[in-house]
Design an enzyme around this catalytic site. Structure first.
Site, short mmCIF file in Angstrom:
data_model
loop_
_atom_site.label_atom_id
_atom_site.label_comp_id
_atom_site.label_asym_id
_atom_site.label_seq_id
_atom_site.Cartn_x
_atom_site.Cartn_y
_atom_site.Cartn_z
N ASP A 222 -58.40 -40.55 40.46
CA ASP A 222 -56.39 -40.06 40.09
C ASP A 222 -57.27 -41.62 38.36
OD1 ASP A 222 -54.97 -38.92 38.79
OD2 ASP A 222 -53.38 -38.89 39.98
C1 BGC Z 1 -52.11 -37.37 37.84
C2 BGC Z 1 -53.24 -36.61 37.69
C3 BGC Z 1 -53.33 -35.95 36.39
C4 BGC Z 1 -54.29 -37.20 35.52
C5 BGC Z 1 -54.31 -36.74 34.27
C6 BGC Z 1 -52.30 -38.53 36.87
O1 BGC Z 1 -50.91 -39.22 35.54
O2 BGC Z 1 -51.36 -38.36 39.39
O3 BGC Z 1 -52.81 -35.74 39.11
O4 BGC Z 1 -54.36 -35.07 36.87
O5 BGC Z 1 -53.19 -38.16 35.67
O6 BGC Z 1 -53.47 -36.61 33.70
#
Ligand code: BGC
Length: 820
Positions: A222
């Site tokens: 993530d």
């Molecule tokens: C989220 C993800 C997301 C990523 C990119 C993170 O804060 O938990 O689900 O895909 O950001 O935006």
């Protein structure tokens, strides 16, 4: 081909593939013809690489919980296809979706993004969604693996989950996505799992995911959710996101030279990255990363249909569907009536092509034949209403907005969340921006200005410092915990006068405190009070029908925050009570990302839950209210009577929200209806509940065989629509294990089918179960195990509406290792 490219790559080049290039793209190796590809969020749209809030416009689909409520894998698969086309319109090859964490509590800020409290329903929808996306040549990324069931301290919290609960409740959606849908990417979660970051969790990423389930794709972190060099790569994390490299690059090359990481490990990860590129066709034609806004009529129609298919009718004394002709005066009331709340908050946000509010949808449906009045009554927003209108933005090199601006642009909304600045000459760590606008109040009186900023900002009204987001700035909850809490200032304003509002912004000077994002959001509103509730009550009193649109919005149902409680925020409960007292024909339309307590339930004639259904919101609601289509939704999550009835809310902070960095999933497998059924806690509305506009008769189920053998059993149920409207009916099949040696839930969902039938039509629901559906996970032997003995098949319309209980014998022991 891939192996020959790998053979020609230096170690440095292989390593370069294992971190992003920037926020949304991977690193190319041009000399060997390895292109870069783009990834994009997310579950309910394809945003592209722009800002979360102001990027290139995109099609806004319903959020996860609304899809969960459809119980319709076929429609969800169609949405997956449409999303793949959207991803292509943004030049992306990888979609960062679906989100399949389980609704463990009613308070997770991200429940709106996830499908259900039940792993089977979640898995079926995820498999359908991924099949749709990947069938069009775009990779899906199932997330967040695993244990991300809350947003509290999400970057560090350890979700402490016993193995049986993991195997039975939290992992099955991922497992099915790998085995049945061949998902091409998995995103590790931010949290730790039993003490270890999931991005460093060898058991999770390698033993379970790859060795047991046979996963062939890539695992990415993530965003900023990986924290080490050898730990992550040795655990099986292929791609560190976003880029540029933080813990990889030279550090990983050095770790190989020092013998901490095997060259073969790097090669295997690089190989998986190349395989992904190959699978999305990136070698065939060089990806074009250009972003376009593509708004298709067929997508609009699908969203409108999905909106009604996920709308759950919770209560109806017969007032719905409304007859268009018999209604003269309709009052449309509530904070969600004139504002279109399409989606939740956080990284799932997109800039929708357009919005249709409930008020607009109702007006369009009635074509001005009736008199429609409107009043908001109260607000429920967590943050002050964002500024809307022309804003001139000047960007300066360096801090302090000095000299001539390097770039000037105009925007129409007071929210900035920059991933890229408008000029390459601006340094994201050393620039400043001045936003100027005019505000002309409609009414005289005190107005509240509010601002929240990741970075430092000041807001001036006619040159007077009104909100200080600079002096004494401290981290709060907004923007994923990187901005301060909203600061506010009150000013008395005169109606009709133009006030000059200026915001000066610059990035934070702090370093080494985690992620520094660059964002600012500001707004102004005239607080609503008693007079506004009075006006709404009066509007209701003077109408034949009051349609009350209440709930929350993406400031509450959002990534980065959990909900404080399960009550409607602001004065909405009071608004409902008072409107219902003034008008005996009050219908409540709810928009939330999960359950709310409903002390007012008995006072209104109908309640319709429509979640966040995307850009066709108002049209989909009108379709259901006026009976053009039936409400097809059934609850994907139990609605408890009170927060304390929720399986995770035991009163012990270690169980929720967590204590000393750990949250202990003490309820084990007894999540949602498994808890309510087993522990006899009567819900407000059970799992699977939802009313329609017609009635069905159920014939006695037929079984393909009375004994469970390795080939499984098929249960067939004939349903007949005995009403006079088209409609759909959900058939659930649960397994009950009365002779169990281990503690097991009263019953567990193992199959479902939803039939749509015309009046008088009969159809057959066919439900299939296999030996594993009788099993529990036996931690001692590390296998799914179904003891020989007697089981029951429970055929139900919802968890509390059981139609048939059928005895089933299973003479053999079925032992299924996790790799099976
Ligand atoms: C989220 C993800 C997301 C990523 C990119 C993170 O804060 O938990 O689900 O895909 O950001 O935006």
């Amino acid at each position: 081909m891939i192996d020959s490219i790998l053979d020609q790559m230096t170690l440095e080049e292989q390593v370069s593939l294992l971190s992003g290039a920037d926020f949304w793209t991977t690193v190319p190796v041009e000399r060997l013809g390895v292109p870069k590809i783009k990834v994009t969020d997310g579950p309910n749209g394809a945003r592209g690489a722009g800002s979360l809030v102001a990027g290139v416009k995109a099609t806004c689909f319903p959020v996860g919980i609304a899809l969960g409520a459809t119980w319709n894998p076929e429609l969800v698969s169609q949405m997956g296809k449409a999303l793949a086309r959207q991803a292509k319109s943004k030049g992306a090859a990888v979609l960062l979706a679906p989100t399949v964490n389980i609704h463990r509590s009613g308070l997770n800020g991200r429940n709106f993004e996830c499908y259900s409290e039940d792993p089977m329903l979640t898995a079926e929808l995820a498999v359908a969604y991924i099949g749709g996306v990947q069938g069009e040549g775009i990779a899906a990324t199932i997330k967040h693996f695993a244990g991300n069931e809350s947003e509290i301290e999400r970057q560090t919290m350890s979700s402490d989950i016993d193995e049986r609960s993991l195997r039975e409740i939290y992992l099955p959606p991922f497992e099915q996505a790998v085995r049945r849908a061949g998902v091409m990417a998995v995103m590790s979660s931010y949290n730790r799992l039993n003490g270890t970051y999931t991005s460093e969790h060898h058991w999770l990423l390698t033993k379970v995911l790859r060795e047991e389930w046979g996963f062939q794709g890539i695992v990415m972190s993530d965003w900023f959710g990986s924290h080490s060099t050898e730990e992550t790569i040795n655990a099986g994390l292929d791609l560190e996101m976003p880029g540029p490299a933080r813990d990889r690059g030279e550090k990983l090359v050095a770790a190989v030279h020092e013998g901490k990481v095997e060259a073969a490990t790097v090669r295997a990860a690089a190989r998986r990255m190349l395989l992904l590129l190959e699978r999305v066709g990136a070698f065939e034609s060089k990806p074009d990363l250009t972003e376009r806004a593509v708004d298709l009529p067929e997508d609009r129609a699908l969203i409108r249909r999905l909106g009604a298919e996920g709308a759950v009718l919770l209560r109806n004394d017969g007032i719905l569907p409304l007859a268009k002709t018999s209604l003269d005066r309709i009052a449309v009331i509530g904070p969600n009536a004139a504002s279109a709340r399409l989606m939740g908050g956080g990284s799932a946000q997109i800039a929708a092509h357009y919005t249709v509010s409930p008020l607009e949808g109702i007006r369009a449906a009635l074509a001005n034949a009736n008199s429609i009045s409107h009043a908001a009554g109260c607000r429920h927003n967590r943050l002050i209403d964002v500024f809307k209108g022309k804003i001139t933005v000047e960007y300066f090199k360096g801090r302090g907005c000095k000299g001539n601006p390097l770039h000037v642009e105009t925007v129409d909304k007071g929210e900035f969340f920059w991933f890229e600045l408008p000029s390459g000459e601006l340094d994201p760590a050393d620039f400043s921006a001045r936003m100027t606008m005019q505000f002309v109040p409609e009414e005289s009186g005190d107005h509240v200005f509010g601002m929240t900023n990741a970075g430092l900002a000041r807001l001036f009204v006619d040159s007077a410092l009104t909100v200080d987001g600079h002096e004494g700035w401290t981290r709060g909850e907004n923007y994923f915990g990187t901005a301060n809490d909203e600061q506010r200032g009150t000013v008395a304003l005169e109606a009709g006068r133009a006030y000059a509002v200026t915001v000066e912004y610059e990035p934070s000077t702090a370093s080494g405190e985690g992620i520094n994002l660059i964002a600012v959001r500001f707004g102004v509103e005239k607080p609503l009070g008693e007079a506004d509730i009075e006006a709404a009550v009066e509007t209701a009193r003077n109408a034949d029908l009051a349609l009350l649109f209440v709930g929350r919005d993406g400031e509450w149902d959002t990534e980065g925050l959990d909900l404080p409680d399960m009550r409607l925020p602001g004065r909405q409960e009071e608004l409902i009570e008072r409107v219902a007292a003034a008008n005996a024909n009050t219908v409540v339309v709810l928009q939330t990302g999960g359950p709310v307590e409903m002390p007012w339930l008995g006072k209104v004639r109908a309640v319709l839950q429509i979640w966040y259904p995307g850009q066709e919101l108002g049209n989909a609601v009108a379709d259901v209210l006026f009976g053009d289509v039936e409400p097809g939704g059934r609850l994907p999550q139990t609605f408890p009577k009170a927060l304390t009835d929720n399986s995770a809310i035991t009163g012990d902070p270690a169980v929720y929200p967590g204590k000393d960095g750990h949250v202990r999933y003490a309820e084990g497998v007894f999540v949602g209806y498994r808890h309510h059924d087993t522990h006899a806690v009567e819900p407000l509305f059970p799992f699977g509940f939802g009313l329609g506009y017609t009635r069905f008769s159920w014939a006695e189920p037929r079984l393909s065989t009375g004994e469970m053998g390795s080939e499984g059993i098929t249960v067939s149920v004939d349903l007949t629509n005995i009403g006079d409207r088209a409609g759909s009916e959900l058939v659930q099949l649960y397994v009950r294990s009365p002779e169990t040696k281990v503690e097991r839930p009263d019953k567990e969902l193992r199959a479902f089918a939803k039939l749509s039938l015309q009046p008088g039509e009969t159809g057959t629901a066919v439900l299939k179960i296999l030996p594993r559906d009788l099993a529990y996970f036996d931690v001692e032997t590390g296998a799914f195990r179904a003891e020989p003995g007697n089981y029951q098949l429970v055929v139900a319309a919802n968890a509390a509406d059981i139609r048939f209980v059928i005895d089933l014998s299973s003479p053999l022991t079925h032992v299924l290792p996790p790799s099976h």
